[in-house]
Design a protein around this motif. Structure first.
Motif, PDB file in Angstrom:
ATOM      1  N   ASP A  25       0.812  -1.218   0.000  1.00 16.73           N
ATOM      2  CA  ASP A  25       0.000   0.000   0.000  1.00 16.73           C
ATOM      3  C   ASP A  25       0.846   1.270   0.000  1.00 16.73           C
ATOM      4  OD1 ASP A  25       0.829  -0.751   2.649  1.00 16.73           O
ATOM      5  OD2 ASP A  25      -0.615   0.678   3.478  1.00 16.73           O
ATOM      6  N   LEU A  26       2.159   1.123   0.026  1.00 14.20           N
ATOM      7  CA  LEU A  26       3.051   2.280   0.125  1.00 14.20           C
ATOM      8  C   LEU A  26       3.644   2.656  -1.220  1.00 14.20           C
ATOM      9  CD1 LEU A  26       4.965   1.258   3.388  1.00 14.20           C
ATOM     10  CD2 LEU A  26       2.995   2.804   3.177  1.00 14.20           C
ATOM     11  N   GLY A  27       3.821   3.949  -1.408  1.00 17.06           N
ATOM     12  CA  GLY A  27       4.463   4.460  -2.615  1.00 17.06           C
ATOM     13  C   GLY A  27       5.933   4.744  -2.363  1.00 17.06           C
ATOM     14  N   LEU A  28       6.487   5.665  -3.141  1.00 11.37           N
ATOM     15  CA  LEU A  28       7.910   5.979  -3.035  1.00 11.37           C
ATOM     16  C   LEU A  28       8.167   7.394  -2.531  1.00 11.37           C
ATOM     17  CD1 LEU A  28       9.196   4.212  -6.270  1.00 11.37           C
ATOM     18  CD2 LEU A  28       9.324   3.397  -3.904  1.00 11.37           C
ATOM     19  N   ASN A  29       7.127   8.075  -2.032  1.00 12.26           N
ATOM     20  CA  ASN A  29       7.375   9.393  -1.448  1.00 12.26           C
ATOM     21  C   ASN A  29       8.081   9.215  -0.103  1.00 12.26           C
ATOM     22  OD1 ASN A  29       5.379   9.222   0.778  1.00 12.26           O
ATOM     23  ND2 ASN A  29       3.885   9.259  -0.882  1.00 12.26           N
ATOM     24  N   GLU A  30       8.594  10.290   0.441  1.00  9.60           N
ATOM     25  CA  GLU A  30       9.400  10.212   1.664  1.00  9.60           C
ATOM     26  C   GLU A  30       8.634   9.581   2.825  1.00  9.60           C
ATOM     27  OE1 GLU A  30      11.916  13.072   4.734  1.00  9.60           O
ATOM     28  OE2 GLU A  30      11.438  13.816   2.733  1.00  9.60           O
ATOM     29  N   ALA A  31       7.406   9.983   3.046  1.00 12.32           N
ATOM     30  CA  ALA A  31       6.620   9.439   4.158  1.00 12.32           C
ATOM     31  C   ALA A  31       6.412   7.936   4.002  1.00 12.32           C
ATOM     32  CB  ALA A  31       5.282  10.160   4.259  1.00 12.32           C
ATOM     33  N   ASP A  32       6.117   7.490   2.794  1.00 13.84           N
ATOM     34  CA  ASP A  32       5.900   6.066   2.561  1.00 13.84           C
ATOM     35  C   ASP A  32       7.200   5.274   2.694  1.00 13.84           C
ATOM     36  OD1 ASP A  32       3.218   6.503   2.209  1.00 13.84           O
ATOM     37  OD2 ASP A  32       3.203   6.084   0.052  1.00 13.84           O
ATOM     38  N   ARG A  33       8.296   5.842   2.257  1.00 15.37           N
ATOM     39  CA  ARG A  33       9.592   5.155   2.424  1.00 15.37           C
ATOM     40  C   ARG A  33       9.911   4.990   3.911  1.00 15.37           C
ATOM     41  NH1 ARG A  33      13.408   5.666  -2.387  1.00 15.37           N
ATOM     42  NH2 ARG A  33      12.113   6.516  -4.026  1.00 15.37           N
ATOM     43  N   LYS A  34       9.647   6.027   4.684  1.00 16.43           N
ATOM     44  CA  LYS A  34       9.890   5.941   6.131  1.00 16.43           C
ATOM     45  C   LYS A  34       9.002   4.889   6.775  1.00 16.43           C
ATOM     46  CE  LYS A  34      11.704  10.593   6.693  1.00 16.43           C
ATOM     47  NZ  LYS A  34      11.512  11.934   7.302  1.00 16.43           N
ATOM     48  N   GLU A  35       7.748   4.816   6.351  1.00 16.17           N
ATOM     49  CA  GLU A  35       6.826   3.808   6.882  1.00 16.17           C
ATOM     50  C   GLU A  35       7.268   2.408   6.474  1.00 16.17           C
ATOM     51  OE1 GLU A  35       3.579   1.918   8.778  1.00 16.17           O
ATOM     52  OE2 GLU A  35       4.714   3.750   9.156  1.00 16.17           O
ATOM     53  N   ASN A  36       7.776   2.245   5.285  1.00 17.74           N
ATOM     54  CA  ASN A  36       8.296   0.962   4.821  1.00 17.74           C
ATOM     55  C   ASN A  36       9.418   0.485   5.756  1.00 17.74           C
ATOM     56  OD1 ASN A  36       8.504  -1.158   2.714  1.00 17.74           O
ATOM     57  ND2 ASN A  36      10.489  -0.223   2.320  1.00 17.74           N
ATOM     58  N   ILE A  37      10.325   1.379   6.073  1.00 20.57           N
ATOM     59  CA  ILE A  37      11.440   1.046   6.962  1.00 20.57           C
ATOM     60  C   ILE A  37      10.909   0.709   8.355  1.00 20.57           C
ATOM     61  CG2 ILE A  37      13.537   1.933   8.068  1.00 20.57           C
ATOM     62  CD1 ILE A  37      13.769   3.793   5.522  1.00 20.57           C
ATOM     63  N   ARG A  38       9.967   1.504   8.846  1.00 23.23           N
ATOM     64  CA  ARG A  38       9.411   1.273  10.181  1.00 23.23           C
ATOM     65  C   ARG A  38       8.770  -0.106  10.256  1.00 23.23           C
ATOM     66  NH1 ARG A  38       5.260   0.735  13.104  1.00 23.23           N
ATOM     67  NH2 ARG A  38       3.806   0.857  11.341  1.00 23.23           N
ATOM     68  N   ARG A  39       7.967  -0.455   9.252  1.00 22.06           N
ATOM     69  CA  ARG A  39       7.309  -1.760   9.254  1.00 22.06           C
ATOM     70  C   ARG A  39       8.321  -2.899   9.231  1.00 22.06           C
ATOM     71  NH1 ARG A  39       2.264  -1.061   4.957  1.00 22.06           N
ATOM     72  NH2 ARG A  39       1.342   0.767   5.957  1.00 22.06           N
ATOM     73  N   ALA A  40       9.312  -2.780   8.377  1.00 21.93           N
ATOM     74  CA  ALA A  40      10.337  -3.830   8.296  1.00 21.93           C
ATOM     75  C   ALA A  40      11.056  -3.967   9.632  1.00 21.93           C
ATOM     76  CB  ALA A  40      11.330  -3.520   7.182  1.00 21.93           C
ATOM     77  N   GLY A  41      11.380  -2.842  10.239  1.00 22.53           N
ATOM     78  CA  GLY A  41      12.058  -2.875  11.532  1.00 22.53           C
ATOM     79  C   GLY A  41      11.205  -3.486  12.619  1.00 22.53           C
ATOM     80  N   GLU A  42       9.915  -3.193  12.602  1.00 19.97           N
ATOM     81  CA  GLU A  42       9.011  -3.756  13.602  1.00 19.97           C
ATOM     82  C   GLU A  42       8.880  -5.262  13.436  1.00 19.97           C
ATOM     83  OE1 GLU A  42       6.542  -3.870  16.935  1.00 19.97           O
ATOM     84  OE2 GLU A  42       7.993  -2.387  16.241  1.00 19.97           O
ATOM     85  N   VAL A  43       8.752  -5.732  12.200  1.00 21.12           N
ATOM     86  CA  VAL A  43       8.696  -7.175  11.955  1.00 21.12           C
ATOM     87  C   VAL A  43       9.995  -7.824  12.416  1.00 21.12           C
ATOM     88  CG1 VAL A  43       8.595  -8.965  10.159  1.00 21.12           C
ATOM     89  CG2 VAL A  43       7.012  -7.023  10.081  1.00 21.12           C
ATOM     90  N   ALA A  44      11.117  -7.203  12.097  1.00 18.74           N
ATOM     91  CA  ALA A  44      12.416  -7.745  12.513  1.00 18.74           C
ATOM     92  C   ALA A  44      12.505  -7.833  14.035  1.00 18.74           C
ATOM     93  CB  ALA A  44      13.544  -6.880  11.962  1.00 18.74           C
TER      94      ALA A  44
END
Length: 176
Positions: free
Chosen positions: A56-75
Motif C-alpha cells: 500500500d506504500l508508494g515511493l514518497n518520503e513518508a511512505d519510504r519511512k513507513e516501509n522502513i518502520r514496518r520492516a524494523g518492527e517485523v524484525a
C-alpha cells in the motif's frame, strides 16, 4: 556491534545501500551460511515486502519511512521470538535506520552498508530503473532524484565492486 553470536542470541543484520548495490545477493549468501550453522534465520527483502506487507506504500518520503518502520518492527518481533533476521532494504534515511538500531539490543544489531559507486550500481541496473530515471521516464529513484543518506558508523562497509560475496559473508560472521 554484535558480539554474542557464540551465545546463540538472535541478531538483526540490516543491509542498506543504493539500488543494485548487492543487498539481495549478500542477504541470500548470509542466509545460506547461517542455515549451514543450523541457525533459525529469515530474510526480509525490500522487494518482497513491497509486494505484500508494504504494497500500500508508494515511493514518497513518508511512505519510504513507513516501509522502513514496518520492516524494523517485523524484525524486532522475530528477534524477540529467537529468530535471526537479515533485512535487505535501500532504507535511505539515517534517522529511520537509527530508530531500528535503537529498538534492538546493541549486541544483537549490525548495520551493513554496501557502498559501490553510483556508476557501478547504474552499470548493474538489473531492473532497468536507473535507465528509466536517467531518461526521465520515472521519478523518485534513490541516488538519482531521491536522496540516500549513507550510514554514519555502520558495523560493516563494503564496496561490492571490489570484494567478493563470500569474503563479505566471512568478514561479517568472523566479526559478529
Amino acid at each position: 556491534m554484535i558480539n554474542n553470536r557464540k551465545l546463540n542470541l538472535p541478531c538483526l543484520f540490516w543491509i542498506t545501500g543504493l539500488p543494485a548495490s548487492g543487498k539481495t545477493t549478500l542477504a541470500q549468501a548470509l542466509y545460506l551460511s547461517l542455515l549451514e550453522r543450523e541457525e533459525t534465520v529469515i530474510v526480509l527483502d525490500g522487494d518482497n515486502l513491497r509486494q505484500g506487507l508494504c504494497s500500500d506504500l508508494g515511493l514518497n518520503e513518508a511512505d519510504r519511512k513507513e516501509n522502513i518502520r514496518r520492516a524494523g518492527e517485523v524484525a524486532r518481533l522475530l528477534i524477540n521470538n529467537n529468530i535471526t533476521v537479515i533485512c535487505a532494504l535501500i532504507s535511505p534515511y539515517q534517522k529511520e535506520r537509527d530508530n531500528i538500531r535503537n529498538s534492538i539490543p546493541k549486541d544483537q544489531f549490525a548495520e551493513i552498508y554496501l557502498a559501490p559507486s553510483l556508476e557501478t550500481c547504474i552499470s548493474r541496473d538489473p531492473k532497468g530503473l536507473y535507465a528509466k530515471a536517467l531518461e526521465g521516464k520515472i521519478s523518485g529513484m534513490t541516488g538519482i532524484d531521491a536522496p540516500y543518506e549513507a550510514p554514519i558508523k555502520p558495523e560493516f562497509q563494503f564496496d561490492t565492486a571490489t570484494i567478493s560475496v563470500p569474503r563479505m559473508v566471512n568478514t561479517i560472521l568472523d566479526h559478529s
